[in-house]
Design an enzyme around this catalytic site. Sequence first.
Site, PDB file in Angstrom:
ATOM      1  N   CYS A  62       0.793  -1.226   0.000  1.00 48.90           N
ATOM      2  CA  CYS A  62       0.000   0.000   0.000  1.00 48.90           C
ATOM      3  C   CYS A  62       0.830   1.284   0.000  1.00 48.90           C
ATOM      4  CB  CYS A  62      -0.936   0.035   1.220  1.00 48.90           C
ATOM      5  SG  CYS A  62      -1.668  -1.573   1.629  1.00 48.90           S
ATOM      6  N   CYS A  65       1.527   3.897  -3.014  1.00 51.97           N
ATOM      7  CA  CYS A  65       0.497   4.872  -3.404  1.00 51.97           C
ATOM      8  C   CYS A  65       0.068   5.775  -2.243  1.00 51.97           C
ATOM      9  CB  CYS A  65      -0.740   4.155  -3.940  1.00 51.97           C
ATOM     10  SG  CYS A  65      -0.470   3.516  -5.595  1.00 51.97           S
ATOM     11  N   HIS A  66      -0.063   5.208  -1.046  1.00 55.76           N
ATOM     12  CA  HIS A  66      -0.629   5.991   0.069  1.00 55.76           C
ATOM     13  C   HIS A  66       0.437   6.650   0.936  1.00 55.76           C
ATOM     14  CE1 HIS A  66      -4.736   4.528  -0.695  1.00 55.76           C
ATOM     15  NE2 HIS A  66      -4.165   3.370  -0.967  1.00 55.76           N
ATOM     16  N   MET A 103      -8.849   2.652  -6.748  1.00 52.18           N
ATOM     17  CA  MET A 103      -8.317   1.715  -5.750  1.00 52.18           C
ATOM     18  C   MET A 103      -8.565   0.284  -6.248  1.00 52.18           C
ATOM     19  SD  MET A 103      -7.408   0.866  -2.524  1.00 52.18           S
ATOM     20  CE  MET A 103      -7.610  -0.633  -1.566  1.00 52.18           C
ATOM     21  N   HIS A 339       6.762  13.747 -10.342  1.00 51.90           N
ATOM     22  CA  HIS A 339       7.143  12.348 -10.576  1.00 51.90           C
ATOM     23  C   HIS A 339       8.348  12.270 -11.512  1.00 51.90           C
ATOM     24  CE1 HIS A 339       6.305   8.105 -10.165  1.00 51.90           C
ATOM     25  NE2 HIS A 339       6.408   7.964 -11.472  1.00 51.90           N
ATOM     26  N   HIS A 381       2.725  10.930 -17.782  1.00 53.05           N
ATOM     27  CA  HIS A 381       3.802  10.037 -17.327  1.00 53.05           C
ATOM     28  C   HIS A 381       4.821   9.941 -18.458  1.00 53.05           C
ATOM     29  CE1 HIS A 381       6.009   6.580 -15.825  1.00 53.05           C
ATOM     30  NE2 HIS A 381       5.377   6.711 -14.662  1.00 53.05           N
TER      31      HIS A 381
HETATM   32 FE1  DHE Z   1       9.047   4.027 -11.940  1.00 52.19          FE
HETATM   33  C1  DHE Z   1      11.317   6.164 -13.452  1.00 52.19           C
HETATM   34  C2  DHE Z   1       8.780   6.165  -9.314  1.00 52.19           C
HETATM   35  C3  DHE Z   1       6.526   2.085 -10.631  1.00 52.19           C
HETATM   36  C4  DHE Z   1       9.663   1.645 -14.308  1.00 52.19           C
HETATM   37  N1  DHE Z   1       9.868   5.858 -11.496  1.00 52.19           N
HETATM   38  C5  DHE Z   1      10.783   6.560 -12.252  1.00 52.19           C
HETATM   39  C6  DHE Z   1      11.117   7.773 -11.558  1.00 52.19           C
HETATM   40  C7  DHE Z   1      10.410   7.769 -10.380  1.00 52.19           C
HETATM   41  C8  DHE Z   1       9.623   6.564 -10.342  1.00 52.19           C
HETATM   42  C9  DHE Z   1      10.442   8.823  -9.301  1.00 52.19           C
HETATM   43  C10 DHE Z   1      12.075   8.851 -12.060  1.00 52.19           C
HETATM   44  C11 DHE Z   1      13.491   8.520 -11.698  1.00 52.19           C
HETATM   45  C12 DHE Z   1      14.488   9.528 -12.271  1.00 52.19           C
HETATM   46  O1  DHE Z   1      14.383   9.856 -13.475  1.00 52.19           O
HETATM   47  O2  DHE Z   1      15.369   9.993 -11.545  1.00 52.19           O
HETATM   48  N2  DHE Z   1       7.797   4.138 -10.292  1.00 52.19           N
HETATM   49  C13 DHE Z   1       7.882   5.098  -9.343  1.00 52.19           C
HETATM   50  C14 DHE Z   1       6.889   4.863  -8.315  1.00 52.19           C
HETATM   51  O3  DHE Z   1       6.740   5.522  -7.242  1.00 52.19           O
HETATM   52  C15 DHE Z   1       6.004   3.779  -8.778  1.00 52.19           C
HETATM   53  C16 DHE Z   1       4.689   4.374  -9.282  1.00 52.19           C
HETATM   54  C17 DHE Z   1       5.593   2.779  -7.703  1.00 52.19           C
HETATM   55  C18 DHE Z   1       6.704   2.110  -6.960  1.00 52.19           C
HETATM   56  O4  DHE Z   1       6.442   1.617  -5.854  1.00 52.19           O
HETATM   57  O5  DHE Z   1       7.843   2.087  -7.425  1.00 52.19           O
HETATM   58  C19 DHE Z   1       6.817   3.252  -9.977  1.00 52.19           C
HETATM   59  N3  DHE Z   1       8.215   2.181 -12.409  1.00 52.19           N
HETATM   60  C20 DHE Z   1       7.217   1.577 -11.743  1.00 52.19           C
HETATM   61  C21 DHE Z   1       6.941   0.266 -12.294  1.00 52.19           C
HETATM   62  O6  DHE Z   1       6.092  -0.589 -11.849  1.00 52.19           O
HETATM   63  C22 DHE Z   1       7.779   0.118 -13.522  1.00 52.19           C
HETATM   64  C23 DHE Z   1       6.851   0.182 -14.740  1.00 52.19           C
HETATM   65  C24 DHE Z   1       8.542  -1.204 -13.627  1.00 52.19           C
HETATM   66  C25 DHE Z   1       9.675  -1.359 -12.683  1.00 52.19           C
HETATM   67  O7  DHE Z   1      10.785  -1.702 -13.131  1.00 52.19           O
HETATM   68  O8  DHE Z   1       9.500  -1.149 -11.491  1.00 52.19           O
HETATM   69  C26 DHE Z   1       8.642   1.364 -13.428  1.00 52.19           C
HETATM   70  N4  DHE Z   1      10.253   3.933 -13.590  1.00 52.19           N
HETATM   71  C27 DHE Z   1      10.391   2.836 -14.394  1.00 52.19           C
HETATM   72  C28 DHE Z   1      11.410   3.116 -15.394  1.00 52.19           C
HETATM   73  C29 DHE Z   1      11.876   4.425 -15.162  1.00 52.19           C
HETATM   74  C30 DHE Z   1      11.141   4.909 -14.013  1.00 52.19           C
HETATM   75  C31 DHE Z   1      11.834   2.161 -16.519  1.00 52.19           C
HETATM   76  C32 DHE Z   1      12.963   5.190 -15.929  1.00 52.19           C
HETATM   77  C33 DHE Z   1      12.407   5.786 -17.184  1.00 52.19           C
HETATM   78  C34 DHE Z   1      13.476   6.513 -17.977  1.00 52.19           C
HETATM   79  O9  DHE Z   1      13.531   6.306 -19.202  1.00 52.19           O
HETATM   80  O10 DHE Z   1      14.234   7.288 -17.386  1.00 52.19           O
END
Ligand code: DHE
Length: 561
Positions: A62, A65-66, A103, A339, A381
Amino acid sequence: MRKEIRNVLMLATLPLAMNVALAAPAAKAAAPAPAPTATAAAAPTLSAEDKAASGKTYFERCAGCHGMLRKGATGKNLEPANTAKLGSSRLEKIMAYGTEGGMPNFDDILSKKEIANMAAYLQMPAEAPPEWSLADIKGSWKLLVPVDQRPTRQMNNVNLKNVFSVTLRDSGEVALIDGDTKEIWAVIKTGYAVHISRMSTSGRYVHVIGRDGRYDLIDLWFEKPTTVATLKAGFEARSIETSKFKGYEDKYAVVGSYWPPQYTILDGLTLEPLKNVSTRGNTVDGVYHPEPRVASIVASEHKPEWVVNVKETGMIKLVDYSDLANLKEVTIDSAKFLHDGGWDSTKRYFLVAANASNKIAVVDTKTAKLEALVDTAKIPHPGRGANFVHPKYGRVWATSHLGADVISIIGTDPAGKKEYAWKVVQELKNHGANSLFVKTHPKSGNLWADAPLNPDPKLAGSVSVYRIADLGNPDAKPEVLDLAAAANLGKTKGIQRVVHGEYNEKGDEIWFSVWTGNKTEPSAIVVVDDKTRTVKKVIKDPRLVTPTGKFNVYNTMHDIY
Ligand code: DHE
């Protein structure tokens, strides 16, 4: 649909992080728990064992998101003042069946008893996880190979600029794939569910951050890639960056944590922790927030500066790293909740999604001021976005959306095309909503977008591609490629989600992950010829466990997207 979102959120859980957090010694003084409220006093109780189990589930399922403190971000505020009003029965229903507000349902993940316990747990005061100070980070730091024991020249024949660092999400590893041969060069153990990889300015070192805050520095000059330093930056983290200004190449690195909310500056060659800065403070609405998490961080090439985006407060910090003892920060008010984002093509302007506000915030790093807040469709996003020259609107940057099936194109040339600057000049149809990433390359004529979180497997498995030269025509249509089908993985229990396009060094191939979200099932990487849009190679390997993000060394070094 809710079930699908839930599955993805589940994949974004943090068990290892919180196992560590919950196991942390009492000496790592927990932040003071919020004072119990009148409602909390009347809240249901749980045995110590059930409370601990619910706490673990909360942090695993949780908190993303929360928020750790239940203050709410993507999800609602779950403090007792709100949850006690709903009461156990309503809370249980929400958790079991989900809501129209997004949710997800948990009735097939948690047992009835677990849901009932969670309903009780949520009516109790939130517990703050332990803090993690500079001293703690220093205590976790391991310099595995000192600088003077590292190679003085590249000891392998790999074209390092075309190596891809690929997140193997559910195995706690990254795969380093040789982009020329498309063979896996090495698989390296890392933290839990690595979030991103970033490159040192020289291109020699890969910096990798796990969700559990474990940070690994990998040296590509050894015969085989070797981890030379590691530490634990916090209990939850998502972002890292290196110093890119002339004279500071490879000198520093910075890591942004979700918990504790802070950023930490490190030595770029050894990871020695140098400075820790809390991001706690007031939101743009003037309300104190104890958990403002660090989202994206980028490094300027024009100044010794990082742009650090603080999610809950909506504040963008320009951090000058030229004098760490007298650290200067400019704090810019933008919008909630910040984000991900990227540079415009000149690297003067930084564009970041304020996703809960349906806006893109634009910072002018030359004047150190907010340039604009651009209204977009629901929940932008961008990843790092996509920069290209539009046939009608000139220099632009694009983002796709989680909450809408459109790609918004924003003018980024205030000097040459003032009338279009910082406005959505065009909205292109994506093949579906629930998109995460767009991508192009300066040498490509294509703009690509995924939709991996779409509940429809066909849409989640496909990508849209537009010819940039056609975008002057308002009726321009994308080609939609079913890359999950092209990967030919056969039937899997999990949806085959096609996620995160990344170009090779030359900009003539784009790589997509086919992510089943389940480590017991096969995944793949599909390499598409950018010109012909045909599949050139499907990389399949038992070691390729749940690949998601891919970071090409050259493009990451130079912020090419
Ligand atoms: Fe990400 C980038 C946060 C879920 C794949 N993700 C980012 C960034 C943040 C973030 C803050 C930017 C970083 C930077 O540029 O310095 N992501 C979060 C979350 O908080 C979230 C929603 C939930 C969590 O608990 O993590 C989340 N993200 C995911 C996934 O489920 C993804 C699809 C698969 C995975 O690998 O976890 C995912 N996030 C990515 C990727 C990037 C990313 C591949 C970098 C993109 C890029 O090209 O720079």
